[in-house]
Design a protein around this motif. Structure first.
Motif, PDB file in Angstrom:
ATOM      1  N   SER A 159       0.964  -1.142   0.051  1.00 23.07           N
ATOM      2  CA  SER A 159      -0.039   0.058  -0.070  1.00 23.07           C
ATOM      3  C   SER A 159       0.866   1.117   0.131  1.00 23.07           C
ATOM      4  O   SER A 159       2.006   1.338   0.916  1.00 23.07           O
ATOM      5  N   PHE A 160       0.401   2.213  -0.948  1.00 23.62           N
ATOM      6  CA  PHE A 160       1.298   3.565  -0.914  1.00 23.62           C
ATOM      7  C   PHE A 160       0.500   4.627  -0.025  1.00 23.62           C
ATOM      8  O   PHE A 160       1.021   5.836  -0.097  1.00 23.62           O
ATOM      9  N   LYS A 161      -0.510   4.187   0.493  1.00 22.06           N
ATOM     10  CA  LYS A 161      -1.262   5.259   1.182  1.00 22.06           C
ATOM     11  C   LYS A 161      -0.322   6.235   2.374  1.00 22.06           C
ATOM     12  O   LYS A 161       0.437   5.390   3.091  1.00 22.06           O
ATOM     13  N   ILE A 205      10.329   5.743  -0.452  1.00 21.76           N
ATOM     14  CA  ILE A 205      10.947   4.394  -0.083  1.00 21.76           C
ATOM     15  C   ILE A 205      12.272   3.989  -0.709  1.00 21.76           C
ATOM     16  O   ILE A 205      12.631   4.452  -2.004  1.00 21.76           O
ATOM     17  N   SER A 206      13.137   3.532   0.004  1.00 20.97           N
ATOM     18  CA  SER A 206      14.812   3.144  -0.401  1.00 20.97           C
ATOM     19  C   SER A 206      15.041   2.126   0.136  1.00 20.97           C
ATOM     20  O   SER A 206      14.703   1.418   1.163  1.00 20.97           O
ATOM     21  N   PRO A 235      17.151   4.228  -4.562  1.00 18.54           N
ATOM     22  CA  PRO A 235      15.641   4.813  -4.502  1.00 18.54           C
ATOM     23  C   PRO A 235      14.716   4.038  -5.108  1.00 18.54           C
ATOM     24  O   PRO A 235      14.836   3.709  -6.346  1.00 18.54           O
ATOM     25  N   LEU A 236      13.294   3.546  -4.732  1.00 19.56           N
ATOM     26  CA  LEU A 236      12.393   2.860  -5.115  1.00 19.56           C
ATOM     27  C   LEU A 236      11.518   3.742  -5.746  1.00 19.56           C
ATOM     28  O   LEU A 236      10.716   3.712  -6.960  1.00 19.56           O
ATOM     29  N   ASP A 286      13.380   1.073   3.771  1.00 20.16           N
ATOM     30  CA  ASP A 286      13.045   2.450   4.487  1.00 20.16           C
ATOM     31  C   ASP A 286      11.485   2.724   3.869  1.00 20.16           C
ATOM     32  O   ASP A 286      11.821   3.218   2.609  1.00 20.16           O
ATOM     33  N   MET A 287      10.496   2.898   4.665  1.00 16.63           N
ATOM     34  CA  MET A 287       9.287   3.476   4.010  1.00 16.63           C
ATOM     35  C   MET A 287       8.967   4.750   4.833  1.00 16.63           C
ATOM     36  O   MET A 287       8.711   4.457   6.040  1.00 16.63           O
TER      37      MET A 287
END
Length: 385
Positions: free
Chosen positions: A83-85, A90-91, A122-123, A178-179
């Motif tokens: 979920s990107f909420k 993000i890396s 980096p994602l 990491d998010m």
């Protein structure tokens, strides 16, 4: 009793055979080729998850507790964001560090950390990638491990942990996702250790140097370190009585030495890894040169390796020969630096074999008492990373 199936060649059963059609019946199923979708099987993969993401580092093909990699291997992973909420960034970070700790009865006197590997991938970023995806996304990543340590000019050291009384040396590698989430939403991360276990073979004599000074060394690759040293007997005396006495008085040891730099002073600690035996003593001609040949145990097969980080830490092995005083001759001692490696050169002729991890390097933490130590005088300051 079950009836046999009808014959496909008998004219009497042709009318009973089903008529071929491309449309399947209500009780039939159709098999279709679909693109391969990455998936994991619980317990068979190295998989690490949180509520909003997961990381898959592949199958447990080596049977180790953490993903293991050899020299020049490629770290490959599938990162799934569920979920990107509220997500901002993000890396993925891959790093390694060498740690030296000196303690006295459990109290730390000195602590130093050197980063040997650091790489960030980096994602996804809200500022760079715009609108957030509405559903889950999977990101494949690939990172080839470097040959050399970061800013050190020496080979990337293997994962290891060793303790010599008051001195601890550890090399660790990690991968972490990491998010970063916006506002008061919880920051999430998941990580795991990585085992870097490079296979090694003997190198040329000129390339074997100390992390602190230039030395001459011999290269050996076997569990039994073979040695051959030349001893000079005064006046060419080759009396058989002395010869037999020398054989009984010869002592051979394999030493493991850990050297570290603390407050610009070199700290060195030695441990006896094993003792050796004399195979033969060749008295040669009348020149007075006697050749003593034998072997000494080199520890667990494939489990010891020489390595160093310039001006920081070094693991070195030495064959020590001692001949006790006999027949009026003084005691003789000679140390010869040797290079311990995991494999012989012919074992790693194929590139795919060289890249496999040296599983023998996965060791239980050493804690045997040290044989000898040289510590700097005066107070030692605590240096935290």
């Amino acid at each position: 009793m079950l009836e046999p199936p009808p014959s496909y060649t008998s004219p009497s059963t042709v009318s009973l055979l089903p008529v071929y059609t491309e449309i399947h019946g209500a009780n039939e199923q159709t098999l279709a080729i679909q693109p391969l979708v990455p998936s994991s099987v619980s317990g068979l993969d190295y998989e690490y998850s949180t509520k909003h993401m997961s990381m898959n580092l592949g199958r447990r093909i080596h049977g180790t507790s953490a993903p293991s990699y050899g020299r020049n291997s490629v770290i490959q992973a599938l990162i799934t964001i569920k979920s990107f909420k509220h997500v901002k960034d993000i890396s993925v970070t891959i790093w390694g560090k060498a740690i030296v700790t000196v303690s006295d009865r459990g109290f730390p006197l000195f602590h130093d950390v050197r980063i040997v590997l650091f790489h960030t991938i980096p994602l996804w970023s809200s500022s760079r990638d715009g609108a957030r995806p509405t559903g889950p996304r999977t990101y494949p990543i690939s990172y080839p491990l470097p040959t050399y340590a970061r800013s050190r000019g020496t080979a990337l050291p293997p994962t290891m942990s060793t303790a010599f009384q008051s001195l601890d040396v550890d090399v660790r590698y990690h991968i972490k996702i990491d998010m970063v989430r916006q506002g008061l939403h919880r920051h999430e991360c998941t990580s795991t250790v990585l085992f870097y276990l490079p296979r090694s073979v003997p190198t040329s004599l000129s390339s074997v140097t100390s992390a602190f000074e230039e030395v001459e060394a011999k290269s050996e690759a076997e569990e039994d370190v073979q040695w051959k040293m030349t001893e000079i007997i005064p006046n060419g005396n080759r009396n058989n009585v002395i010869l037999q006495s020398i054989r009984s008085k010869v002592q051979v040891q394999l030493l493991k030495t850990v050297s570290v730099m603390i407050n610009k002073q070199r700290v060195r600690m030695d441990r006896v890894m094993g003792t050796g035996m004399v195979w033969s003593i060749d008295t040669g001609d009348d020149s007075g040169v006697w050749e003593v040949t034998g072997s000494v145990k080199g520890g667990r097969e494939g489990g010891e390796v020489s390595w160093s980080l310039t001006h920081f830490v070094e693991i070195r092995y030495t064959v020590r020969l001692v001949i006790a005083s006999i027949e009026g001759f003084p005691e003789y001692k000679h140390d010869e630096v040797v290079q311990l490696v995991t494999h012989e050169a012919q074992d790693l002729e194929l590139e795919e074999v060289r890249e496999r991890p040296a599983l023998g390097l996965i060791n239980v933490r050493e804690s045997a008492p040290s044989y000898n130590s040289t510590l700097p005088s005066g107070p030692t300051n605590v240096r935290l990373p």
